[in-house]
Enzyme design. Structure first.
Site, mmCIF file in Angstrom:
data_model
loop_
_atom_site.group_PDB
_atom_site.id
_atom_site.type_symbol
_atom_site.label_atom_id
_atom_site.label_comp_id
_atom_site.label_asym_id
_atom_site.label_seq_id
_atom_site.Cartn_x
_atom_site.Cartn_y
_atom_site.Cartn_z
ATOM 1 N N SER A 125 2.094 7.598 -3.245
ATOM 2 C CA SER A 125 2.162 8.235 -4.564
ATOM 3 C C SER A 125 2.036 7.195 -5.670
ATOM 4 C CB SER A 125 3.496 8.978 -4.713
ATOM 5 O OG SER A 125 3.711 9.382 -6.041
ATOM 6 N N TYR A 150 12.463 9.610 -4.729
ATOM 7 C CA TYR A 150 11.163 9.995 -4.176
ATOM 8 C C TYR A 150 10.214 8.806 -4.153
ATOM 9 C CZ TYR A 150 6.410 11.829 -4.121
ATOM 10 O OH TYR A 150 5.083 12.037 -3.835
#
Length: 322
Positions: A125, A150
Site C-alpha cells: 500500500s 494498517y
C-alpha cells in the site's frame, strides 16, 4: 498451471480474476466474505465480473483449510490480495489486522515456500510511506514511520516477503497500490462515499478542510500493473524480491476530485469541512518510473474519465439506496 487469487471477491481481486480468465488462465480464488463491508456487494461483484471463476470461501487464518486448498489445486503462482483494509478501521479494530495481515500473510508465505510456488505477487500500500517520505514517493524512500497500524502491517509484509526470498528463494513481488477506484469499488473509500452522497443530496465530510491531494488510480490501470508484475518475476539472486509503486503519478486536489464527481452527478456537492483524521496522509504521489522500466506500467486514465464511471455505477447499483 493454476493461479490462486486471494481476496478474489474484493474490489481489485474480482477485476484481476476477470482479466486472468479473459486471457485463458486457470484461476482459483478464495475469499472470506467478511462483514467489513456488505458481503452482498462482494457476491454481486463476483457475479458481475468473474462468475466463471471458482472462488472458495476461506479465511487466511484457517491454516488447515489453506493447506488443503494448496494440496488440491497446486497453484504455480499466487496473487495475494486478501487483507484487512482501511486506515481508519485499524484505529478501532487492531486485532483484525494482526490476524489477517500478519498471521495470514505468514500462512501464505509458508504454503508458497513448501508447495513450490514459482512467484508470489502480493498487495502492499502507498500508506507504508507515512511520515518519513516526501512526494513523489519512490521505492527507495524509508517506510519505517507509518501513520497507522494498517500501514505498519503492510510494511511488515514487505519485510517478511524479503526474508522468505532471502532464506528460501521464494520469488516475490510487492505492489504498493495508490488509492484505487472504479465501478464495484469499496464503499468505505472516498470515491464511492462522495459519489453516493452527492447523488442522494447528502453532505460529505471533507477532512483537513480540503487541503489534501491523492494519487487516484483507476482500476483498469491497476489490473494491468498486477498482470504485468505476475508476468515479470524477479530475476534469480540472493533475495528475488522486488517492490513497485502502482499509481497514477498525478495527484489530484481533493476539492477538484469532488468537483468532478458533482459534475458527473449533475448536482452540487454539500461539503462539511473537518479537521484531519488520525492516520491519514496529507498527500500521496507515486514515482512509477521503476514499474514503467521493469513492467511497462503506464496508467492512462485521468479522473475526468474514471470518476464519471463510478458515479454512473453508483446510480445504477445503489439506486434509491444511494
Amino acid at each position: 498451471m493454476t493461479i490462486l487469487v486471494t481476496g478474489a471477491a474484493g474490489f481489485i481481486g474480482a477485476y484481476v480474476c476477470r482479466a486472468l480468465a479473459a486471457r485463458g488462465e486457470s484461476v482459483v480464488g478464495l475469499d472470506s466474505y467478511n462483514d467489513y463491508y456488505d458481503p452482498q456487494l462482494k457476491r454481486d461483484r463476483v457475479q458481475a465480473l468473474c462468475p466463471q471463476v471458482d472462488i472458495r470461501t476461506l479465511d487466511l487464518a484457517d491454516r488447515e483449510g489453506l493447506a488443503a486448498l494448496f494440496e488440491e489445486v497446486a497453484p504455480t503462482r499466487v496473487i495475494h490480495l486478501a487483507a484487512q483494509a482501511g486506515v481508519r478501521y485499524s484505529l478501532t479494530h487492531p486485532h483484525a489486522y494482526v490476524e489477517s495481515n500478519l498471521a495470514g500473510f505468514v500462512n501464505m508465505l509458508e504454503l508458497c515456500r513448501h508447495r513450490g510456488v514459482q512467484h508470489l505477487v502480493y498487495a502492499s500500500s502507498s500508506s507504508v510511506y507515512g511520515d518519513s517520505a516526501t512526494p513523489p514517493f519512490s521505492e527507495d524512500q524509508r517506510v519505517d514511520q507509518p501513520r497507522s497500524l494498517y500501514a505498519a502491517t503492510k510494511a511488515a509484509n514487505e519485510l517478511m516477503a524479503h526474508t522468505y526470498a532471502h532464506l528460501y528463494g521464494l520469488h516475490a513481488t510487492g505492489l504498493r497500490f495508490f488509492t484505487v477506484y472504479g465501478p464495484w469499488g469499496r464503499p468505505d473509500m472516498a470515491p464511492l462515499l462522495f459519489s453516493r452522497a452527492v447523488l442522494a443530496g447528502r453532505p460529505i465530510e471533507v477532512f483537513n478542510h480540503g487541503r489534501m491531494r491523492r494519487d487516484f488510480t483507476f482500476i483498469d490501470d491497476i489490473v494491468a500493473g498486477v498482470l504485468a508484475a505476475l508476468d515479470h518475476p524477479p530475476p534469480a539472486g540472493p533475495a528475488p524480491h522486488r517492490v513497485f509503486n502502482l499509481g497514477n503519478h498525478t495527484p489530484v486536489e481533493l476539492e477538484r476530485f469532488i468537483e468532478v464527481i458533482a459534475q458527473a452527478a449533475g448536482r452540487p456537492a454539500q461539503k462539511l469541512y473537518r479537521d484531519m483524521q488520525p492516520g491519514d496522509m496529507v498527500e500521496t504521489m507515486a514515482d512509477t518510473s521503476r514499474a514503467k522500466a521493469a513492467l511497462g506500467f503506464e496508467p492512462r486514465t485521468p479522473i475526468q474519465t474514471g470518476l464519471p464511471q463510478v458515479v454512473a455505477w453508483c446510480r445504477e447499483y445503489f439506486g434509491g439506496r444511494a
